[in-house]
Design a protein around this motif. Sequence first.
Motif, PDB file in Angstrom:
ATOM      1  N   ARG A 210      52.481  66.097  27.920  1.00 66.21           N
ATOM      2  CA  ARG A 210      51.337  66.209  28.819  1.00 66.21           C
ATOM      3  C   ARG A 210      51.118  67.673  29.131  1.00 66.21           C
ATOM      4  O   ARG A 210      52.071  68.413  29.338  1.00 66.21           O
ATOM      5  CB  ARG A 210      51.595  65.438  30.122  1.00 66.21           C
ATOM      6  CG  ARG A 210      52.046  64.006  29.869  1.00 66.21           C
ATOM      7  CD  ARG A 210      52.002  63.188  31.120  1.00 66.21           C
ATOM      8  NE  ARG A 210      50.610  62.901  31.485  1.00 66.21           N
ATOM      9  CZ  ARG A 210      50.261  62.440  32.660  1.00 66.21           C
ATOM     10  NH1 ARG A 210      51.156  62.263  33.589  1.00 66.21           N
ATOM     11  NH2 ARG A 210      48.998  62.185  32.918  1.00 66.21           N
ATOM     12  N   GLY A 221      49.565  58.602  34.013  1.00 65.70           N
ATOM     13  CA  GLY A 221      49.600  58.397  32.574  1.00 65.70           C
ATOM     14  C   GLY A 221      51.024  58.546  32.112  1.00 65.70           C
ATOM     15  O   GLY A 221      51.868  59.048  32.848  1.00 65.70           O
ATOM     16  N   GLY A 223      51.774  59.840  28.982  1.00 61.81           N
ATOM     17  CA  GLY A 223      51.904  60.833  27.923  1.00 61.81           C
ATOM     18  C   GLY A 223      52.111  60.157  26.575  1.00 61.81           C
ATOM     19  O   GLY A 223      52.493  60.794  25.603  1.00 61.81           O
ATOM     20  N   LEU A 224      51.844  58.850  26.530  1.00 65.45           N
ATOM     21  CA  LEU A 224      52.055  58.105  25.280  1.00 65.45           C
ATOM     22  C   LEU A 224      50.738  57.750  24.586  1.00 65.45           C
ATOM     23  O   LEU A 224      50.719  57.410  23.407  1.00 65.45           O
ATOM     24  CB  LEU A 224      52.821  56.808  25.566  1.00 65.45           C
ATOM     25  CG  LEU A 224      54.273  56.976  26.025  1.00 65.45           C
ATOM     26  CD1 LEU A 224      54.845  55.645  26.488  1.00 65.45           C
ATOM     27  CD2 LEU A 224      55.122  57.537  24.905  1.00 65.45           C
ATOM     28  N   GLY A 225      49.646  57.833  25.350  1.00 62.82           N
ATOM     29  CA  GLY A 225      48.351  57.372  24.843  1.00 62.82           C
ATOM     30  C   GLY A 225      47.956  57.948  23.490  1.00 62.82           C
ATOM     31  O   GLY A 225      47.677  57.199  22.546  1.00 62.82           O
ATOM     32  N   LEU A 226      47.972  59.261  23.383  1.00 65.84           N
ATOM     33  CA  LEU A 226      47.521  59.885  22.134  1.00 65.84           C
ATOM     34  C   LEU A 226      48.508  59.649  20.997  1.00 65.84           C
ATOM     35  O   LEU A 226      48.116  59.528  19.836  1.00 65.84           O
ATOM     36  CB  LEU A 226      47.327  61.391  22.339  1.00 65.84           C
ATOM     37  CG  LEU A 226      46.081  61.806  23.113  1.00 65.84           C
ATOM     38  CD1 LEU A 226      46.009  63.319  23.221  1.00 65.84           C
ATOM     39  CD2 LEU A 226      44.822  61.279  22.437  1.00 65.84           C
ATOM     40  N   PHE A 252      37.701  64.175  20.145  1.00 67.03           N
ATOM     41  CA  PHE A 252      38.717  63.492  19.350  1.00 67.03           C
ATOM     42  C   PHE A 252      37.964  62.628  18.345  1.00 67.03           C
ATOM     43  O   PHE A 252      37.008  61.934  18.721  1.00 67.03           O
ATOM     44  CB  PHE A 252      39.595  62.604  20.236  1.00 67.03           C
ATOM     45  CG  PHE A 252      40.540  63.396  21.103  1.00 67.03           C
ATOM     46  CD1 PHE A 252      41.842  63.637  20.692  1.00 67.03           C
ATOM     47  CD2 PHE A 252      40.122  63.912  22.318  1.00 67.03           C
ATOM     48  CE1 PHE A 252      42.718  64.374  21.484  1.00 67.03           C
ATOM     49  CE2 PHE A 252      40.978  64.661  23.111  1.00 67.03           C
ATOM     50  CZ  PHE A 252      42.286  64.883  22.692  1.00 67.03           C
TER      51      PHE A 252
HETATM   52  P1  ADP Z   1      48.452  60.847  29.287  1.00 68.28           P
HETATM   53  O1  ADP Z   1      46.968  60.821  29.435  1.00 68.28           O
HETATM   54  O2  ADP Z   1      49.118  59.588  29.689  1.00 68.28           O
HETATM   55  O3  ADP Z   1      49.083  62.048  29.904  1.00 68.28           O
HETATM   56  P2  ADP Z   1      48.003  61.163  26.413  1.00 68.28           P
HETATM   57  O4  ADP Z   1      48.986  61.094  25.291  1.00 68.28           O
HETATM   58  O5  ADP Z   1      46.858  60.230  26.372  1.00 68.28           O
HETATM   59  O6  ADP Z   1      48.841  60.974  27.742  1.00 68.28           O
HETATM   60  O7  ADP Z   1      47.465  62.644  26.502  1.00 68.28           O
HETATM   61  C1  ADP Z   1      48.367  63.723  26.482  1.00 68.28           C
HETATM   62  C2  ADP Z   1      47.793  64.921  27.208  1.00 68.28           C
HETATM   63  O8  ADP Z   1      46.683  65.444  26.474  1.00 68.28           O
HETATM   64  C3  ADP Z   1      47.250  64.600  28.589  1.00 68.28           C
HETATM   65  O9  ADP Z   1      48.254  64.644  29.572  1.00 68.28           O
HETATM   66  C4  ADP Z   1      46.213  65.695  28.770  1.00 68.28           C
HETATM   67  O10 ADP Z   1      46.850  66.856  29.249  1.00 68.28           O
HETATM   68  C5  ADP Z   1      45.713  65.977  27.362  1.00 68.28           C
HETATM   69  N1  ADP Z   1      44.418  65.332  27.076  1.00 68.28           N
HETATM   70  C6  ADP Z   1      44.232  64.157  26.432  1.00 68.28           C
HETATM   71  N2  ADP Z   1      42.918  63.864  26.290  1.00 68.28           N
HETATM   72  C7  ADP Z   1      42.236  64.880  26.875  1.00 68.28           C
HETATM   73  C8  ADP Z   1      40.840  65.179  27.061  1.00 68.28           C
HETATM   74  N3  ADP Z   1      39.874  64.361  26.634  1.00 68.28           N
HETATM   75  N4  ADP Z   1      40.540  66.338  27.698  1.00 68.28           N
HETATM   76  C9  ADP Z   1      41.510  67.170  28.127  1.00 68.28           C
HETATM   77  N5  ADP Z   1      42.828  66.952  27.983  1.00 68.28           N
HETATM   78  C10 ADP Z   1      43.213  65.818  27.367  1.00 68.28           C
END
Ligand code: ADP
Length: 275
Positions: A210, A221, A223-226, A252
């Motif tokens: 994150r 969150g 930190g696993l979503g992406l 994205f």
């Molecule tokens: P989470 O949202 O649970 O922290 P993700 O794996 O979805 O985990 O995202 C990792 C990190 O990437 C987020 O904590 C954020 O800092 C950054 N991030 C993701 N999507 C965006 C976005 N659309 N704009 C800005 N930063 C983003």
Amino acid sequence: QPITTDMSTLTKEIEKFAKDKKLQIETLKVREEYRKEFMGNVSHELKTPLFTIQGYLLTLLDGAMDDKNIRKKYLQRAAKGVDRLIYIVKDLDMISKLEVGNLILEQEAFDIVELIQSVFELFEMKANKKNIVLTFDIPYEPIYVYADKERIQQCVANLVVNSIKYGKMDGTTEISIENLIKNKIIIRVTDNGEGIEQSNIRRLFERFYRVDKSGNRKEGGSGLGLSIVKHIIEAHKEKIYVESVFGVGSEFSFTLEKAAEDQILEAEEMYDDEI
Ligand code: ADP
């Protein structure tokens, strides 16, 4: 029969054996590090909601329970903590399946336009809270892709949720679909939110990564979503891209394969059967 030992062959074999063993040990060491880091991250992520829940429950038991309004408020907050735990555990479950390679894709032909619309409907309320407008240039006709519908829905949902979470008040999230060469399309999720610094982009798809590591970050969150999105897209043998300008916004995008005529027909027949 006399045993003839060719010393140089023997030495070579021993050397090869030692090299293989060394390699095996190194792989195990890397795995062990990975495991330790993973466990550390998991317990860290679980700790925050657990302590929150514990805090509210203890305060209630300490006497806060007597006040009807406080009781309701604290129970609601504790319930929110439980929701968060469930969400994290679900993500963990998904990521472990994806990483072990146990995820079996259930590919079928489906209309991606309809799927995007349903994801938008799901998150309309969340977007409204920040006055973020969700826009999607709807093509006149359905676009059939061949993929695992449920997993792709999760990818679109994760990207849309992020665009709202890291989006500015009064901002926009836009989805577009474009034809690529051959039988591919590319789906882009664009926001005009906070953006990501170049130095962080490289690590964005790592699990638990994150950008804002502070405990008091406003957006929840795991930190696993992406990382989940990347795994799913790669399991489809497709590509995912990110472009971002700090302070301006992020995009994205990922590719998908268009469904062939017979796959579409098959899907329609199945749909007819269900009716
Ligand atoms: P989470 O949202 O649970 O922290 P993700 O794996 O979805 O985990 O995202 C990792 C990190 O990437 C987020 O904590 C954020 O800092 C950054 N991030 C993701 N999507 C965006 C976005 N659309 N704009 C800005 N930063 C983003």
